[in-house]
Scaffold this active site. Structure first.
Site, short mmCIF file in Angstrom:
data_model
loop_
_atom_site.label_atom_id
_atom_site.label_comp_id
_atom_site.label_asym_id
_atom_site.label_seq_id
_atom_site.Cartn_x
_atom_site.Cartn_y
_atom_site.Cartn_z
N SER A 44 80.35 67.32 38.01
CA SER A 44 80.29 67.45 39.47
C SER A 44 81.68 67.54 40.07
O SER A 44 81.86 67.43 41.26
CB SER A 44 79.54 66.24 40.06
N ASN A 99 78.77 53.71 38.35
CA ASN A 99 77.61 53.60 39.25
C ASN A 99 77.97 52.92 40.57
O ASN A 99 77.54 53.37 41.64
CB ASN A 99 76.47 52.84 38.57
N THR A 113 58.04 73.96 83.07
CA THR A 113 57.18 73.45 82.00
C THR A 113 56.39 74.65 81.53
O THR A 113 56.07 75.53 82.33
CB THR A 113 56.21 72.35 82.49
N HIS A 114 56.11 74.72 80.26
CA HIS A 114 55.44 75.89 79.67
C HIS A 114 56.18 77.19 79.98
O HIS A 114 55.57 78.25 80.05
CB HIS A 114 53.99 76.01 80.17
N SER A 125 77.57 94.98 69.65
CA SER A 125 76.67 95.65 68.72
C SER A 125 77.40 96.83 68.11
O SER A 125 78.31 97.39 68.72
CB SER A 125 75.43 96.13 69.49
N LYS A 132 76.19 96.12 74.70
CA LYS A 132 75.70 94.80 74.33
C LYS A 132 76.75 93.69 74.35
O LYS A 132 77.89 93.87 73.97
CB LYS A 132 75.10 94.85 72.92
N ASN A 178 76.03 90.04 72.86
CA ASN A 178 74.97 89.21 72.26
C ASN A 178 75.40 87.75 72.10
O ASN A 178 76.54 87.48 71.75
CB ASN A 178 74.59 89.79 70.90
N GLU A 198 72.89 81.74 68.56
CA GLU A 198 71.89 81.98 67.51
C GLU A 198 72.30 81.28 66.22
O GLU A 198 71.46 80.73 65.49
CB GLU A 198 71.71 83.50 67.30
N TYR A 255 70.20 53.72 38.18
CA TYR A 255 70.94 54.98 38.28
C TYR A 255 70.34 56.05 37.38
O TYR A 255 69.98 55.79 36.23
CB TYR A 255 72.43 54.81 37.92
N GLN A 268 73.23 62.45 41.27
CA GLN A 268 74.53 63.09 41.43
C GLN A 268 74.52 64.17 42.51
O GLN A 268 75.56 64.46 43.11
CB GLN A 268 74.96 63.69 40.08
N LYS A 276 75.89 64.20 46.64
CA LYS A 276 77.16 64.57 47.29
C LYS A 276 77.18 66.02 47.76
O LYS A 276 77.59 66.31 48.88
CB LYS A 276 78.32 64.27 46.35
N1 ARG Z 1 79.27 61.63 38.93
C1 ARG Z 1 78.28 60.61 38.88
C2 ARG Z 1 77.42 60.69 40.13
O1 ARG Z 1 77.89 61.15 41.09
C3 ARG Z 1 78.90 59.26 38.83
C4 ARG Z 1 78.01 58.22 38.30
C5 ARG Z 1 77.82 58.39 36.85
N2 ARG Z 1 77.08 57.33 36.24
C6 ARG Z 1 76.44 57.49 35.10
N3 ARG Z 1 75.78 56.46 34.67
N4 ARG Z 1 76.38 58.63 34.46
O2 ARG Z 1 76.29 60.32 40.14
#
Ligand code: ARG
Length: 463
Positions: A29, A116, A161-162, A283, A289, A291, A296, A323, A328, A331
């Site tokens: 990650s 963790n 309203t409406h 446009s 135009k 816009n 939007e 965990y 993961q 994030k």
């Molecule tokens: N990169 C991991 C996450 O964001 C960190 C935690 C990893 N813990 C594990 N037991 N593999 O979840």
């Protein structure tokens, strides 16, 4: 590449073969969580300071680790750091680099800690500061709404309203409705701080640690209010993620509703507001135009917010404690939601500075659709001692008559009024005055000018 002394991953003694390259590609990650490097380093520094205070590591080792971590922070800030997918995430990348810089003593940093608790600590700190940034941006939006409202207290427009003309209102009252929405959003984000202020650091993998750590110390150092209560819950809990995504969703929904409304008001059919050239686009084929693309964009982006909220809810559904790798993804989801949302807040602030009411058209539209009919019914109740239902019927008959004669209510002659009710006198005509109607709504929260002024004052003081 950043590898520790034996040129292997942290778990290389136990797991001899390297992870399948397929999984290495997707399982890491680092591309996403490298954004957490500052929080991760702050967390590690607080952790080793605590370990030293508790006599778990020596003064020398603590200092060496902090020296290394500070160096790494500079390297990352100056883009001199080489992130390596092999080490999965930001935590392992930093730890590996620490080995390179200070040698084997780097191994003490992970005493009484697991990734963790480490990852949630980083993440909570990150969300907490993003929460503050969002708070400030919403405050700016409220300020600019108040500014626009202040200029438009006596700008009369139809209230709908409406989507049908209902009763006349002040444009400022409309803007103050947005202020209420954004004020609730602010409260929603503030409420999230309760759980964001609980420190996860020190619960380790899931059961706590046998070392004599001081979680209150890291709590203080990292700006939390108290340590979390249960180690298993701590590493499993992502409610704070859901809370954030939900708050983003609700505020995005508000922005989307307002954007849609402004798009309608800016349409050629309504023509109630003007957008400055700063917030329109042209446009490629139609030269005339202008816009409302920005609006939007804002209207559409709530979709991303809802999608992310549902992704996270779905990831958590049925997930046992504690965990799992599933977590993961939290994030990527939050970063995406918050990036898009922060842009929306900034764009909406721009919008507020670049819209102006088309006052003439507002009045013109407010003068159609028998918009003061309720005022007439109220007049009957007040002056002819009639129940409201009776007055409603009488007014409906007058509206029918006006419709038949293709006239507005204020264009009927007194004789025409008298056909419906012989007791009606000339003073009825003042109930059709739009300003008068708006200003008569003096009940708390209503659209009278005084009420609006008081509300504007109240919010100005608050900000
Ligand atoms: N990169 C991991 C996450 O964001 C960190 C935690 C990893 N813990 C594990 N037991 N593999 O979840």
């Amino acid at each position: 590449m950043t590898k520790n002394k034996n040129n292997q991953t942290i778990w290389g003694t136990r797991i001899k073969n390297s992870t399948s390259s397929q999984f290495q590609k997707v399982g890491g990650s680092i591309d996403i969580d490298k954004r957490l490097y500052k929080e991760d380093i702050a967390g590690s520094i607080a952790h080793v300071e605590m370990l030293f205070k508790q006599k778990i590591i020596s003064f020398k080792i603590k200092n060496k680790i902090i020296f290394g971590l500070n160096k790494i922070e500079k390297e990352i800030s100056n883009k001199k750091f080489e992130f390596n997918k092999k080490y999965e995430d930001i935590h392992m990348n930093i730890e590996n680099r620490l080995f390179q810089i200070i040698g084997e003593e780097a191994g003490y940093v992970h005493t009484a800690r697991s990734r963790n608790d480490q990852v949630i600590t980083d993440f909570k700190i990150w969300i907490r500061s993003t929460n503050k940034e969002i708070h400030n941006l919403i405050d700016k939006i409220i300020k600019n709404s108040l500014k626009l409202a202040e200029k438009n207290i006596d700008t009369i427009m139809p209230g709908f309203t409406h989507m049908k003309n209902a009763q006349p209102i002040s444009f400022a009252h409309y803007l103050m409705a947005y202020v209420e929405m954004f004020n609730r959003d602010k409260k929603r984000f503030s409420n999230n701080l309760d759980s964001l202020n609980e420190n996860p650091l020190g619960v380790a993998a899931l059961s706590g640690t046998s070392f004599n750590i001081d979680r209150n110390y890291t709590t203080k150092k990292l700006g939390f209010k108290m340590p979390t209560n249960n180690s298993i819950d701590t590493v499993s809990d992502r409610d704070f993620v859901i809370d954030f995504l939900y708050s983003v969703s609700v505020c995005s929904m508000h922005i989307s509703r307002i954007a849609e409304e402004l798009i309608i008001w800016n349409s050629d059919g309504f023509n109630l507001i003007n957008l400055s050239n700063k917030i329109v686009t042209g446009s490629s084929i139609m030269p005339q135009k202008k816009n409302p693309d920005l609006l939007e964009y804002l209207r559409g982006k709530s979709g991303i917010a809802y999608g992310n909220l549902f992704s996270m809810l779905t990831i958590l559904k049925g997930l046992p404690l504690s965990y799992f790798k599933d977590l993961q993804d939290d994030k990527e989801i939050i970063f995406k939601s918050s990036d898009v949302f922060i842009n929306c807040l900034k764009i909406f602030d721009e919008v507020l500075k670049n819209i102006s009411p088309n006052k003439k058209r507002m009045i013109e539209l407010a003068n159609s659709g028998y918009i003061t009919a309720t005022d007439l019914a109220d007049y009957f109740v007040r002056n002819h001692s009639m129940s409201f239902r009776k007055a409603y019927q009488k007014t409906a008959a007058i509206v029918n008559l006006a419709e038949k004669k293709k006239k507005n209510l204020n264009e009927l002659t007194i004789d025409e009024f008298k056909k419906i009710d012989p007791k009606i006198s000339n003073d009825v005509l003042k109930v059709f005055d739009l300003k008068n109607s708006v200003n008569s709504k003096k009940s708390y929260g209503g659209t009278s000018f005084d009420n609006i002024k008081k509300m504007i004052m109240k919010y100005k003081k608050q900000i």
